[in-house]
Design a protein around this motif. Structure first.
Motif, PDB file in Angstrom:
ATOM      1  N   LYS A 224       0.865  -1.178   0.000  1.00  0.00           N
ATOM      2  CA  LYS A 224       0.000   0.000   0.000  1.00  0.00           C
ATOM      3  C   LYS A 224       0.897   1.222   0.000  1.00  0.00           C
ATOM      4  CE  LYS A 224      -3.741   2.530   0.315  1.00  0.00           C
ATOM      5  NZ  LYS A 224      -4.718   2.620  -0.786  1.00  0.00           N
TER       6      LYS A 224
ATOM      7  N   THR B 102      -3.266  -0.475   8.776  1.00  0.00           N
ATOM      8  CA  THR B 102      -3.411  -0.544   7.315  1.00  0.00           C
ATOM      9  C   THR B 102      -3.539  -1.997   6.871  1.00  0.00           C
ATOM     10  OG1 THR B 102      -2.073   1.456   7.080  1.00  0.00           O
ATOM     11  CG2 THR B 102      -2.405   0.135   5.104  1.00  0.00           C
TER      12      THR B 102
ATOM     13  N   SER C  27      -6.933  -3.549   5.291  1.00  0.00           N
ATOM     14  CA  SER C  27      -6.825  -4.094   3.933  1.00  0.00           C
ATOM     15  C   SER C  27      -7.512  -5.454   3.818  1.00  0.00           C
ATOM     16  CB  SER C  27      -5.354  -4.239   3.539  1.00  0.00           C
ATOM     17  OG  SER C  27      -4.715  -2.983   3.448  1.00  0.00           O
TER      18      SER C  27
ATOM     19  N   LEU D 138     -10.747  -4.768   2.648  1.00  0.00           N
ATOM     20  CA  LEU D 138     -10.687  -3.722   1.621  1.00  0.00           C
ATOM     21  C   LEU D 138     -11.258  -2.380   2.060  1.00  0.00           C
ATOM     22  CD1 LEU D 138     -11.301  -5.468  -1.826  1.00  0.00           C
ATOM     23  CD2 LEU D 138      -9.232  -5.316  -0.446  1.00  0.00           C
TER      24      LEU D 138
ATOM     25  N   GLU E 254      -9.156  -0.470   3.224  1.00  0.00           N
ATOM     26  CA  GLU E 254      -8.016   0.122   2.518  1.00  0.00           C
ATOM     27  C   GLU E 254      -7.770  -0.721   1.274  1.00  0.00           C
ATOM     28  OE1 GLU E 254      -6.136   2.718   3.057  1.00  0.00           O
ATOM     29  OE2 GLU E 254      -6.388   3.266   5.171  1.00  0.00           O
TER      30      GLU E 254
ATOM     31  N   PRO F 159      -5.464  -2.139  -1.434  1.00  0.00           N
ATOM     32  CA  PRO F 159      -4.015  -2.267  -1.630  1.00  0.00           C
ATOM     33  C   PRO F 159      -3.572  -1.742  -2.985  1.00  0.00           C
ATOM     34  CG  PRO F 159      -4.988  -4.340  -0.865  1.00  0.00           C
ATOM     35  CD  PRO F 159      -6.113  -3.447  -1.239  1.00  0.00           C
TER      36      PRO F 159
ATOM     37  N   THR G  96      -9.068  -8.849  -3.893  1.00  0.00           N
ATOM     38  CA  THR G  96      -8.517  -7.612  -4.455  1.00  0.00           C
ATOM     39  C   THR G  96      -8.867  -7.464  -5.932  1.00  0.00           C
ATOM     40  OG1 THR G  96      -6.382  -8.561  -5.113  1.00  0.00           O
ATOM     41  CG2 THR G  96      -6.575  -7.723  -2.854  1.00  0.00           C
TER      42      THR G  96
END
Length: 258
Positions: free
Chosen positions: A15, A50, A54, A57, A59, A61, A74
């Motif tokens: 990230k 983070t 992730s 999701l 965050e 990536p 992802t």
């Protein structure tokens, strides 16, 4: 008996911000097994939250794979069993990953019971009476059934966080993600929240916990990850991490927090 199959596989996760000038996650790979209580520790700004955010999701990536229930979440599309490209339904996967935040995120204008039953009724289509009974049962489990008709403002921080945990359980998740669940609490309230988490661990719930509570990591975690500067520098059992740390950065960190 707890199986040890992979629940989530994280592969080469990155990230980056500002075109790579800031690397919040820098090539992180880890397998999370069913039944794991994986505790993520490290200094502030190391990438712990983070990584956690992730996983579902919150965050997105920059690069890498997150494989959950055999699907790389992802990707926008993946091949199904017959080789046809189908859209990845991230909301469906998020339902299986409960999230408990640092700041409880309860709706202030709704009662505790309403806070707990809203998502199961709206998202899962659970009948209202079934949701109510399930909520009351979970509230009883954390000693708060008598607060069902109270509003969040009438509860202590520790009570609100216990509510946030059982609210996540209402969706019957496969995994619970905790993002520093005790850091906003007064010290005397921390224990009551950690006790609920310990009980969940004893019941076999798969958990990933970002925390500064080293006692919890030692006592309840079966695996500990140490992160610094966006990198996963060391992982192992609590005994390996706390009593036999290898990486100089981990040794330095522990010398300051223990």
């Amino acid at each position: 008996m707890v199986t040890r199959d992979n629940c989530i596989q994280v592969k080469h996760l990155k990230k980056y911000y500002n075109k790579g000038a800031l690397r919040a996650l820098d090539d992180v790979s880890v397998d999370i097994h069913t039944g794991d209580v994986m505790v993520v520790i490290g200094p502030s700004g190391s990438g712990k939250s983070t990584l956690l955010r992730s996983l579902n999701l919150l965050e997105v990536p920059t690069q890498g794979e997150i494989i959950f229930d055999d699907v790389d979440i992802t990707k926008k599309k993946v091949k199904n069993a017959v080789g046809k490209l189908v859209k990845v339904n991230i909301d469906h996967h998020r339902q299986k990953m409960g999230m408990v935040f640092q700041h409880f995120n309860l709706f202030p204008h709704k009662t505790i019971l309403e806070n707990m039953t809203l998502a199961p009724i709206k998202v899962k289509g659970m009948p209202k009476e079934e949701a109510r009974k399930k909520a009351l049962s979970l509230l009883d489990r954390v000693g708060l059934q008598d607060r069902a008709n109270a509003y969040p403002i009438q509860l202590s921080g520790g009570q609100k966080q216990r509510i946030a945990i059982v609210r996540a359980l209402m969706m019957e998740p496969e995994v619970l993600l905790f993002d520093e669940p005790t850091s906003a609490l007064d010290p005397e309230m921390v224990g009551e929240v950690l006790q609920v988490m310990k009980e969940l661990a004893q019941q076999g719930m798969t958990m990933v916990v970002v925390t500064h509570e080293m006692g919890f990591a030692k006592e309840v975690g079966n695996r500990v990850l140490f992160m610094a500067d966006g990198k996963l520098l060391e992982q192992g059992t609590p005994d390996e991490i706390f009593n036999h740390p290898k990486h100089p950065r981990l040794q330095d960190f522990l010398s300051k927090v223990l």
